[in-house]
Enzyme design. Sequence first.
Site, PDB file in Angstrom:
ATOM      1  CD  GLU A  58      -1.301  -3.829   9.050  1.00 49.18           C
ATOM      2  OE1 GLU A  58      -0.972  -2.620   8.999  1.00 49.18           O
ATOM      3  OE2 GLU A  58      -1.979  -4.385   8.167  1.00 49.18           O
ATOM      4  CG  HIS A 115      -1.930  -1.103   1.189  1.00 52.24           C
ATOM      5  ND1 HIS A 115      -2.337  -1.786   2.307  1.00 52.24           N
ATOM      6  CD2 HIS A 115      -2.622  -1.646   0.148  1.00 52.24           C
ATOM      7  CE1 HIS A 115      -3.240  -2.699   1.967  1.00 52.24           C
ATOM      8  NE2 HIS A 115      -3.414  -2.629   0.659  1.00 52.24           N
ATOM      9  CG  HIS A 173       0.622  -4.141   5.021  1.00 52.38           C
ATOM     10  ND1 HIS A 173      -0.374  -3.778   4.143  1.00 52.38           N
ATOM     11  CD2 HIS A 173       1.181  -5.256   4.492  1.00 52.38           C
ATOM     12  CE1 HIS A 173      -0.415  -4.623   3.130  1.00 52.38           C
ATOM     13  NE2 HIS A 173       0.526  -5.542   3.321  1.00 52.38           N
TER      14      HIS A 173
END
EC number: 3.4.17.12
Length: 451
Positions: free
Chosen positions: A289, A92, A199
Amino acid sequence: MEVRACAGKMDFARLWLGLLLPLVATLDFSYHHQEEMEVFLKNVAQNYSSITHLHSIGKSVKGRNLWVLVVGRSPKEHRIGIPEFKYVANMHGDETVGRELLLHLIEYLVTHDGKDLEVTNLINNTRIHIMPSMNPDGFEAVRKPDCFYSNGRENGNFYDLNRNFPDAFEFNNVSRQPETMAVMEWLKTETFVLSANLHGGALVASYPFDNGVPGTGTLHSRSLTPDDDVFQYLANTYASRNPNMKGDQCKNKMNFPDGITNGYSWYPLKGGMQDYNYIWAQCFEITLELSCCKYPREEKLSTFWNLNKASLIEYIKQVHLGVKGQVFDQSGNPLPNVIVEVQDRKHICPYKTNKFGEYYLLLLPGSYTLNVTVPGHHPHLTKVIIPQKSQDFSALKKDILFPFRGQLDPVPVSNLACPRIPLYSNLPSHSAATKPSLFLFLVTLFHILFK
Protein backbone atom coordinates in the site's frame (compact mmCIF):
# COMPACT_ATOMS: atom_id res chain seq x y z
CA MET A 1 40.22 -18.09 -14.23
CA GLU A 2 39.44 -18.19 -17.97
CA VAL A 3 35.68 -18.39 -17.27
CA ARG A 4 35.83 -15.40 -14.92
CA ALA A 5 37.83 -13.40 -17.45
CA CYS A 6 35.29 -14.22 -20.17
CA ALA A 7 32.39 -13.20 -17.93
CA GLY A 8 34.15 -9.96 -17.09
CA LYS A 9 34.63 -9.15 -20.77
CA MET A 10 30.94 -9.84 -21.45
CA ASP A 11 29.84 -7.48 -18.65
CA PHE A 12 32.23 -4.82 -19.94
CA ALA A 13 30.85 -5.25 -23.46
CA ARG A 14 27.30 -4.88 -22.17
CA LEU A 15 28.22 -1.67 -20.38
CA TRP A 16 29.54 -0.24 -23.65
CA LEU A 17 26.58 -1.59 -25.61
CA GLY A 18 24.24 0.12 -23.16
CA LEU A 19 25.69 3.46 -24.19
CA LEU A 20 24.69 2.76 -27.80
CA LEU A 21 21.16 1.47 -27.24
CA PRO A 22 18.25 3.67 -28.31
CA LEU A 23 16.50 5.55 -25.58
CA VAL A 24 12.81 5.31 -24.82
CA ALA A 25 11.13 8.68 -25.08
CA THR A 26 11.17 10.04 -21.54
CA LEU A 27 8.07 8.97 -19.67
CA ASP A 28 6.39 11.97 -18.12
CA PHE A 29 4.93 12.00 -14.63
CA SER A 30 1.27 11.96 -15.55
CA TYR A 31 -1.47 9.33 -15.68
CA HIS A 32 -1.30 7.14 -18.75
CA HIS A 33 -4.57 5.72 -19.98
CA GLN A 34 -4.81 2.44 -21.89
CA GLU A 35 -3.86 3.74 -25.34
CA GLU A 36 -0.96 5.80 -24.00
CA MET A 37 0.25 2.89 -21.88
CA GLU A 38 0.13 0.55 -24.87
CA VAL A 39 2.14 2.99 -27.01
CA PHE A 40 4.80 3.19 -24.30
CA LEU A 41 4.99 -0.58 -23.76
CA LYS A 42 5.16 -1.34 -27.48
CA ASN A 43 7.85 1.30 -27.91
CA VAL A 44 9.93 -0.31 -25.15
CA ALA A 45 9.41 -3.79 -26.61
CA GLN A 46 10.49 -2.60 -30.05
CA ASN A 47 13.52 -0.59 -28.97
CA TYR A 48 14.77 -3.10 -26.39
CA SER A 49 13.76 -6.34 -28.08
CA SER A 50 16.85 -8.23 -26.87
CA ILE A 51 15.87 -7.88 -23.19
CA THR A 52 12.08 -7.41 -23.28
CA HIS A 53 9.00 -9.34 -24.33
CA LEU A 54 5.53 -7.81 -24.37
CA HIS A 55 2.49 -10.05 -24.26
CA SER A 56 -1.10 -10.03 -23.05
CA ILE A 57 -2.19 -12.70 -20.57
CA GLY A 58 -5.87 -12.12 -21.38
CA LYS A 59 -8.53 -9.46 -21.66
CA SER A 60 -10.64 -7.49 -19.24
CA VAL A 61 -14.44 -7.58 -19.13
CA LYS A 62 -14.52 -4.78 -21.70
CA GLY A 63 -11.91 -6.33 -23.95
CA ARG A 64 -8.81 -4.41 -22.90
CA ASN A 65 -5.53 -6.30 -22.97
CA LEU A 66 -3.87 -7.26 -19.68
CA TRP A 67 -0.33 -6.40 -20.68
CA VAL A 68 2.80 -7.90 -19.16
CA LEU A 69 6.29 -6.73 -20.08
CA VAL A 70 9.08 -9.21 -19.32
CA VAL A 71 12.63 -7.96 -18.75
CA GLY A 72 15.61 -10.32 -18.76
CA ARG A 73 18.39 -11.80 -20.86
CA SER A 74 16.01 -14.51 -22.01
CA PRO A 75 12.73 -12.58 -21.94
CA LYS A 76 10.67 -15.05 -24.01
CA GLU A 77 11.39 -18.26 -22.12
CA HIS A 78 12.47 -19.60 -18.75
CA ARG A 79 16.10 -20.51 -18.25
CA ILE A 80 17.09 -23.12 -15.68
CA GLY A 81 18.45 -21.46 -12.54
CA ILE A 82 17.03 -18.01 -13.36
CA PRO A 83 14.18 -17.20 -10.94
CA GLU A 84 10.91 -15.65 -12.12
CA PHE A 85 9.75 -12.44 -10.41
CA LYS A 86 6.60 -10.36 -10.92
CA TYR A 87 5.01 -7.05 -10.02
CA VAL A 88 1.26 -6.48 -10.49
CA ALA A 89 -0.44 -3.10 -10.02
CA ASN A 90 -3.79 -1.35 -10.41
CA MET A 91 -5.81 -4.40 -9.27
CA HIS A 92 -8.21 -1.84 -7.84
CA GLY A 93 -8.72 0.55 -10.74
CA ASP A 94 -8.90 3.67 -8.58
CA GLU A 95 -5.58 2.87 -6.82
CA THR A 96 -3.35 4.41 -9.40
CA VAL A 97 0.11 5.13 -8.01
CA GLY A 98 1.39 1.58 -8.51
CA ARG A 99 0.35 1.63 -12.17
CA GLU A 100 2.56 4.64 -12.89
CA LEU A 101 5.40 3.40 -10.68
CA LEU A 102 5.65 0.20 -12.71
CA LEU A 103 5.76 2.13 -15.98
CA HIS A 104 8.63 4.20 -14.61
CA LEU A 105 10.31 1.04 -13.30
CA ILE A 106 10.21 -0.42 -16.80
CA GLU A 107 11.79 2.73 -18.20
CA TYR A 108 14.43 2.71 -15.47
CA LEU A 109 15.39 -0.93 -16.02
CA VAL A 110 15.72 -0.81 -19.80
CA THR A 111 17.54 2.53 -19.92
CA HIS A 112 20.01 1.55 -17.17
CA ASP A 113 20.90 -1.88 -18.50
CA GLY A 114 24.54 -1.78 -19.47
CA LYS A 115 25.03 1.54 -17.65
CA ASP A 116 24.23 0.70 -14.03
CA LEU A 117 26.00 -2.42 -12.72
CA GLU A 118 23.23 -3.29 -10.23
CA VAL A 119 20.50 -3.11 -12.87
CA THR A 120 22.66 -4.99 -15.39
CA ASN A 121 23.33 -7.82 -12.92
CA LEU A 122 19.67 -7.94 -11.97
CA ILE A 123 18.64 -8.37 -15.61
CA ASN A 124 21.44 -10.91 -16.15
CA ASN A 125 20.19 -13.13 -13.34
CA THR A 126 16.44 -12.54 -13.06
CA ARG A 127 13.41 -12.74 -15.34
CA ILE A 128 11.17 -9.84 -14.30
CA HIS A 129 7.48 -9.76 -15.25
CA ILE A 130 5.69 -6.41 -14.88
CA MET A 131 1.92 -5.95 -15.19
CA PRO A 132 1.11 -2.24 -14.80
CA SER A 133 -2.66 -2.75 -14.74
CA MET A 134 -4.68 -5.81 -13.77
CA ASN A 135 -7.89 -3.77 -13.89
CA PRO A 136 -7.76 -1.38 -16.87
CA ASP A 137 -11.57 -1.13 -17.00
CA GLY A 138 -11.67 0.16 -13.45
CA PHE A 139 -8.97 2.72 -14.14
CA GLU A 140 -10.78 4.03 -17.21
CA ALA A 141 -14.08 4.20 -15.28
CA VAL A 142 -12.79 6.81 -12.84
CA ARG A 143 -13.95 10.19 -14.08
CA LYS A 144 -12.46 12.29 -11.31
CA PRO A 145 -9.43 11.48 -9.13
CA ASP A 146 -10.44 10.84 -5.52
CA CYS A 147 -8.50 9.96 -2.40
CA PHE A 148 -11.24 7.63 -1.22
CA TYR A 149 -13.57 5.07 -2.75
CA SER A 150 -14.84 5.30 -6.34
CA ASN A 151 -16.67 2.96 -8.72
CA GLY A 152 -13.35 2.35 -10.45
CA ARG A 153 -12.25 0.09 -7.63
CA GLU A 154 -14.10 -2.87 -9.16
CA ASN A 155 -13.77 -4.36 -12.62
CA GLY A 156 -16.25 -3.92 -15.48
CA ASN A 157 -18.69 -6.36 -13.83
CA PHE A 158 -18.43 -4.53 -10.48
CA TYR A 159 -16.42 -7.26 -8.75
CA ASP A 160 -13.56 -6.55 -6.36
CA LEU A 161 -10.73 -8.56 -7.92
CA ASN A 162 -8.93 -8.86 -4.58
CA ARG A 163 -11.91 -10.80 -3.21
CA ASN A 164 -12.28 -12.97 -6.31
CA PHE A 165 -9.71 -15.76 -5.94
CA PRO A 166 -10.26 -19.22 -4.44
CA ASP A 167 -9.74 -19.10 -0.68
CA ALA A 168 -7.93 -21.73 1.36
CA PHE A 169 -9.84 -21.05 4.56
CA GLU A 170 -13.50 -20.82 3.53
CA PHE A 171 -15.61 -21.25 0.41
CA ASN A 172 -15.48 -18.28 -1.93
CA ASN A 173 -18.29 -18.93 -4.37
CA VAL A 174 -18.17 -15.61 -6.23
CA SER A 175 -18.20 -15.60 -10.02
CA ARG A 176 -14.59 -15.75 -11.24
CA GLN A 177 -13.86 -12.72 -13.37
CA PRO A 178 -11.90 -12.65 -16.65
CA GLU A 179 -9.03 -10.74 -15.03
CA THR A 180 -8.85 -13.21 -12.14
CA MET A 181 -8.96 -16.22 -14.45
CA ALA A 182 -6.24 -14.69 -16.62
CA VAL A 183 -3.92 -14.34 -13.61
CA MET A 184 -4.72 -17.86 -12.41
CA GLU A 185 -3.84 -19.27 -15.84
CA TRP A 186 -0.70 -17.10 -15.99
CA LEU A 187 0.49 -18.60 -12.72
CA LYS A 188 0.38 -22.05 -14.32
CA THR A 189 2.75 -21.02 -17.10
CA GLU A 190 5.69 -19.78 -15.00
CA THR A 191 7.57 -20.87 -11.89
CA PHE A 192 7.10 -17.58 -10.07
CA VAL A 193 9.18 -17.34 -6.90
CA LEU A 194 8.49 -13.84 -5.57
CA SER A 195 5.87 -11.18 -6.25
CA ALA A 196 4.32 -7.98 -4.98
CA ASN A 197 0.90 -6.51 -5.60
CA LEU A 198 0.78 -2.68 -5.60
CA HIS A 199 -2.21 -0.92 -4.02
CA GLY A 200 -3.08 2.49 -2.50
CA GLY A 201 -5.08 3.99 0.32
CA ALA A 202 -2.56 3.36 3.11
CA LEU A 203 1.20 3.17 3.68
CA VAL A 204 2.17 -0.35 4.67
CA ALA A 205 3.64 -3.62 3.39
CA SER A 206 1.18 -6.39 4.21
CA TYR A 207 2.10 -10.08 4.20
CA PRO A 208 0.10 -13.36 4.32
CA PHE A 209 -2.12 -14.67 5.46
CA ASP A 210 -5.05 -12.34 4.76
CA ASN A 211 -7.53 -14.96 5.97
CA GLY A 212 -7.11 -17.70 8.53
CA VAL A 213 -8.31 -20.23 11.07
CA PRO A 214 -7.30 -20.92 14.69
CA GLY A 215 -4.58 -23.23 13.39
CA THR A 216 -2.84 -20.27 11.76
CA GLY A 217 -3.18 -18.06 14.83
CA THR A 218 -6.44 -16.15 14.42
CA LEU A 219 -7.23 -16.49 18.14
CA HIS A 220 -4.25 -14.21 18.63
CA SER A 221 -5.39 -11.65 16.02
CA ARG A 222 -3.04 -12.82 13.29
CA SER A 223 -2.70 -15.55 10.68
CA LEU A 224 0.83 -16.76 10.02
CA THR A 225 2.37 -18.87 7.27
CA PRO A 226 5.09 -21.46 7.90
CA ASP A 227 7.44 -18.90 6.32
CA ASP A 228 6.52 -15.98 8.57
CA ASP A 229 10.17 -15.06 9.19
CA VAL A 230 10.77 -14.70 5.45
CA PHE A 231 7.58 -12.70 4.91
CA GLN A 232 8.41 -10.25 7.70
CA TYR A 233 11.88 -9.83 6.20
CA LEU A 234 10.46 -9.22 2.73
CA ALA A 235 7.96 -6.65 3.98
CA ASN A 236 10.69 -4.91 5.98
CA THR A 237 12.99 -4.90 2.95
CA TYR A 238 10.50 -2.79 1.03
CA ALA A 239 9.20 -0.58 3.85
CA SER A 240 12.60 0.24 5.36
CA ARG A 241 13.78 1.86 2.12
CA ASN A 242 10.72 4.07 1.75
CA PRO A 243 10.99 6.92 4.28
CA ASN A 244 7.22 7.48 4.19
CA MET A 245 6.32 3.94 5.30
CA LYS A 246 6.92 4.47 8.99
CA GLY A 247 4.60 5.58 11.77
CA ASP A 248 1.23 7.26 11.36
CA GLN A 249 1.65 8.90 7.95
CA CYS A 250 -2.00 8.67 6.88
CA LYS A 251 -4.47 10.62 8.97
CA ASN A 252 -7.34 8.60 10.43
CA LYS A 253 -5.56 5.37 9.45
CA MET A 254 -3.98 2.62 11.52
CA ASN A 255 -0.47 3.23 12.77
CA PHE A 256 2.18 0.80 11.48
CA PRO A 257 5.38 1.73 13.35
CA ASP A 258 7.68 -0.33 11.11
CA GLY A 259 5.58 0.05 7.98
CA ILE A 260 4.57 -3.63 7.89
CA THR A 261 1.63 -5.73 9.05
CA ASN A 262 0.28 -9.24 8.88
CA GLY A 263 -2.73 -9.08 6.57
CA TYR A 264 -5.15 -10.76 8.95
CA SER A 265 -3.98 -8.55 11.82
CA TRP A 266 -4.95 -5.51 9.76
CA TYR A 267 -8.31 -6.91 8.63
CA PRO A 268 -9.43 -10.37 7.42
CA LEU A 269 -9.90 -10.69 3.69
CA LYS A 270 -11.46 -13.63 1.79
CA GLY A 271 -10.37 -14.46 -1.74
CA GLY A 272 -7.23 -12.35 -1.82
CA MET A 273 -4.53 -12.68 -4.46
CA GLN A 274 -1.49 -12.86 -2.17
CA ASP A 275 -2.81 -15.89 -0.27
CA TYR A 276 -3.66 -17.60 -3.57
CA ASN A 277 -0.13 -17.01 -4.90
CA TYR A 278 1.51 -18.44 -1.80
CA ILE A 279 -0.73 -21.47 -1.38
CA TRP A 280 -1.43 -22.61 -4.92
CA ALA A 281 1.37 -21.12 -7.03
CA GLN A 282 4.35 -21.56 -4.68
CA CYS A 283 5.01 -17.83 -5.05
CA PHE A 284 5.70 -15.55 -2.08
CA GLU A 285 3.62 -12.40 -2.58
CA ILE A 286 3.12 -9.35 -0.40
CA THR A 287 0.76 -6.41 -0.83
CA LEU A 288 2.24 -2.91 -0.98
CA GLU A 289 0.00 0.00 0.00
CA LEU A 290 1.96 2.98 -1.33
CA SER A 291 -0.14 6.11 -0.95
CA CYS A 292 -2.57 7.50 1.62
CA CYS A 293 -4.61 8.90 -1.27
CA LYS A 294 -5.86 6.26 -3.69
CA TYR A 295 -5.81 8.53 -6.76
CA PRO A 296 -3.57 11.52 -5.95
CA ARG A 297 -2.94 14.51 -8.19
CA GLU A 298 -0.46 13.68 -10.93
CA GLU A 299 1.99 16.37 -9.81
CA LYS A 300 2.68 14.09 -6.82
CA LEU A 301 3.79 11.17 -9.02
CA SER A 302 7.45 12.18 -9.26
CA THR A 303 7.64 12.24 -5.46
CA PHE A 304 6.15 8.75 -5.25
CA TRP A 305 8.72 7.50 -7.75
CA ASN A 306 11.59 8.99 -5.77
CA LEU A 307 10.25 7.45 -2.55
CA ASN A 308 9.77 3.99 -4.03
CA LYS A 309 12.52 3.50 -6.60
CA ALA A 310 15.09 2.03 -4.21
CA SER A 311 12.47 -0.22 -2.60
CA LEU A 312 11.23 -1.54 -5.94
CA ILE A 313 14.76 -2.51 -7.02
CA GLU A 314 15.80 -3.96 -3.68
CA TYR A 315 12.66 -6.05 -3.41
CA ILE A 316 13.31 -7.71 -6.79
CA LYS A 317 16.75 -8.74 -5.54
CA GLN A 318 15.13 -10.78 -2.75
CA VAL A 319 14.09 -13.42 -5.30
CA HIS A 320 17.68 -14.62 -4.87
CA LEU A 321 17.27 -15.49 -1.19
CA GLY A 322 17.68 -19.02 0.09
CA VAL A 323 18.38 -22.14 -1.94
CA LYS A 324 17.64 -23.39 -5.44
CA GLY A 325 18.56 -26.35 -7.58
CA GLN A 326 17.38 -29.37 -9.49
CA VAL A 327 16.45 -32.89 -8.41
CA PHE A 328 17.88 -35.74 -10.52
CA ASP A 329 17.58 -39.50 -10.57
CA GLN A 330 20.69 -41.68 -10.57
CA SER A 331 20.85 -41.49 -14.35
CA GLY A 332 21.00 -37.70 -14.29
CA ASN A 333 17.43 -37.14 -15.48
CA PRO A 334 15.63 -34.15 -13.89
CA LEU A 335 12.63 -35.19 -11.81
CA PRO A 336 9.41 -33.11 -12.00
CA ASN A 337 6.68 -33.10 -9.34
CA VAL A 338 9.06 -34.01 -6.52
CA ILE A 339 8.18 -32.45 -3.16
CA VAL A 340 11.05 -30.31 -1.86
CA GLU A 341 10.37 -28.52 1.43
CA VAL A 342 12.15 -27.61 4.63
CA GLN A 343 11.43 -30.32 7.16
CA ASP A 344 9.78 -28.10 9.77
CA ARG A 345 7.86 -25.76 7.42
CA LYS A 346 5.61 -27.90 5.25
CA HIS A 347 3.02 -26.20 3.09
CA ILE A 348 -0.61 -27.28 2.98
CA CYS A 349 -0.10 -27.60 -0.80
CA PRO A 350 3.37 -29.17 -0.97
CA TYR A 351 5.99 -27.24 -2.94
CA LYS A 352 7.13 -29.34 -5.91
CA THR A 353 9.76 -29.26 -8.63
CA ASN A 354 8.71 -27.90 -12.03
CA LYS A 355 8.97 -29.69 -15.36
CA PHE A 356 12.73 -29.10 -15.37
CA GLY A 357 13.13 -30.67 -11.92
CA GLU A 358 13.81 -27.22 -10.45
CA TYR A 359 12.96 -25.98 -6.97
CA TYR A 360 13.31 -22.54 -5.38
CA LEU A 361 12.96 -22.02 -1.61
CA LEU A 362 13.14 -18.52 -0.13
CA LEU A 363 14.95 -18.85 3.20
CA LEU A 364 16.86 -16.56 5.56
CA PRO A 365 20.45 -17.42 6.58
CA GLY A 366 20.63 -20.52 8.77
CA SER A 367 20.81 -24.30 8.80
CA TYR A 368 17.93 -26.28 7.30
CA THR A 369 17.05 -29.87 6.50
CA LEU A 370 15.39 -30.36 3.13
CA ASN A 371 12.87 -33.17 2.85
CA VAL A 372 12.78 -34.49 -0.73
CA THR A 373 9.84 -36.82 -1.35
CA VAL A 374 8.93 -38.93 -4.36
CA PRO A 375 5.66 -40.89 -4.14
CA GLY A 376 6.35 -44.55 -3.39
CA HIS A 377 9.86 -43.91 -2.05
CA HIS A 378 11.29 -43.10 1.34
CA PRO A 379 11.95 -39.36 1.90
CA HIS A 380 15.47 -38.21 1.23
CA LEU A 381 16.86 -35.73 3.79
CA THR A 382 19.68 -33.34 2.98
CA LYS A 383 21.12 -30.48 5.03
CA VAL A 384 21.86 -27.03 3.67
CA ILE A 385 23.44 -24.00 5.32
CA ILE A 386 22.37 -20.63 3.94
CA PRO A 387 25.31 -18.25 4.55
CA GLN A 388 24.88 -14.93 6.32
CA LYS A 389 26.08 -13.04 3.28
CA SER A 390 24.05 -14.06 0.27
CA GLN A 391 25.79 -14.61 -3.03
CA ASP A 392 25.52 -11.83 -5.57
CA PHE A 393 22.22 -12.26 -7.41
CA SER A 394 22.03 -15.98 -6.76
CA ALA A 395 20.55 -18.22 -4.13
CA LEU A 396 22.68 -21.05 -2.77
CA LYS A 397 22.75 -23.73 -5.47
CA LYS A 398 22.05 -27.25 -4.22
CA ASP A 399 21.30 -29.96 -6.75
CA ILE A 400 19.92 -33.19 -5.28
CA LEU A 401 20.56 -36.70 -6.55
CA PHE A 402 17.63 -38.82 -5.46
CA PRO A 403 18.97 -42.27 -4.50
CA PHE A 404 16.65 -44.79 -6.12
CA ARG A 405 16.78 -47.34 -8.91
CA GLY A 406 14.20 -47.65 -11.63
CA GLN A 407 12.06 -45.07 -13.34
CA LEU A 408 9.31 -42.87 -11.95
CA ASP A 409 5.82 -43.28 -13.26
CA PRO A 410 5.04 -40.29 -15.49
CA VAL A 411 2.98 -37.69 -13.61
CA PRO A 412 1.52 -34.59 -15.28
CA VAL A 413 3.24 -31.48 -13.96
CA SER A 414 1.08 -28.74 -12.45
CA ASN A 415 2.03 -26.30 -9.73
CA LEU A 416 -1.68 -25.73 -9.08
CA ALA A 417 -2.71 -29.36 -8.58
CA CYS A 418 -3.78 -28.81 -4.98
CA PRO A 419 -7.61 -28.94 -4.74
CA ARG A 420 -9.39 -25.60 -4.55
CA ILE A 421 -11.42 -26.21 -1.42
CA PRO A 422 -10.98 -24.84 2.09
CA LEU A 423 -7.69 -26.55 2.87
CA TYR A 424 -7.11 -25.24 6.37
CA SER A 425 -10.50 -25.97 7.91
CA ASN A 426 -9.24 -28.85 10.06
CA LEU A 427 -5.73 -27.58 10.75
CA PRO A 428 -4.84 -28.10 14.44
CA SER A 429 -3.40 -25.24 16.47
CA HIS A 430 -0.04 -26.94 16.90
CA SER A 431 2.38 -24.62 15.18
CA ALA A 432 4.76 -22.62 17.35
CA ALA A 433 4.11 -19.72 14.98
CA THR A 434 0.54 -19.46 16.25
CA LYS A 435 1.52 -18.98 19.89
CA PRO A 436 1.22 -15.36 20.96
CA SER A 437 4.29 -13.25 21.60
CA LEU A 438 4.31 -10.77 24.47
CA PHE A 439 3.89 -7.92 21.99
CA LEU A 440 0.83 -9.47 20.38
CA PHE A 441 -0.59 -10.32 23.82
CA LEU A 442 -0.36 -6.65 24.81
CA VAL A 443 -1.91 -5.55 21.50
CA THR A 444 -4.80 -7.99 21.98
CA LEU A 445 -5.29 -6.84 25.58
CA PHE A 446 -5.33 -3.21 24.43
CA HIS A 447 -8.06 -3.97 21.88
CA ILE A 448 -10.14 -5.79 24.48
CA LEU A 449 -9.90 -2.95 27.01
CA PHE A 450 -10.20 0.06 24.75
CA LYS A 451 -11.94 -0.98 21.51
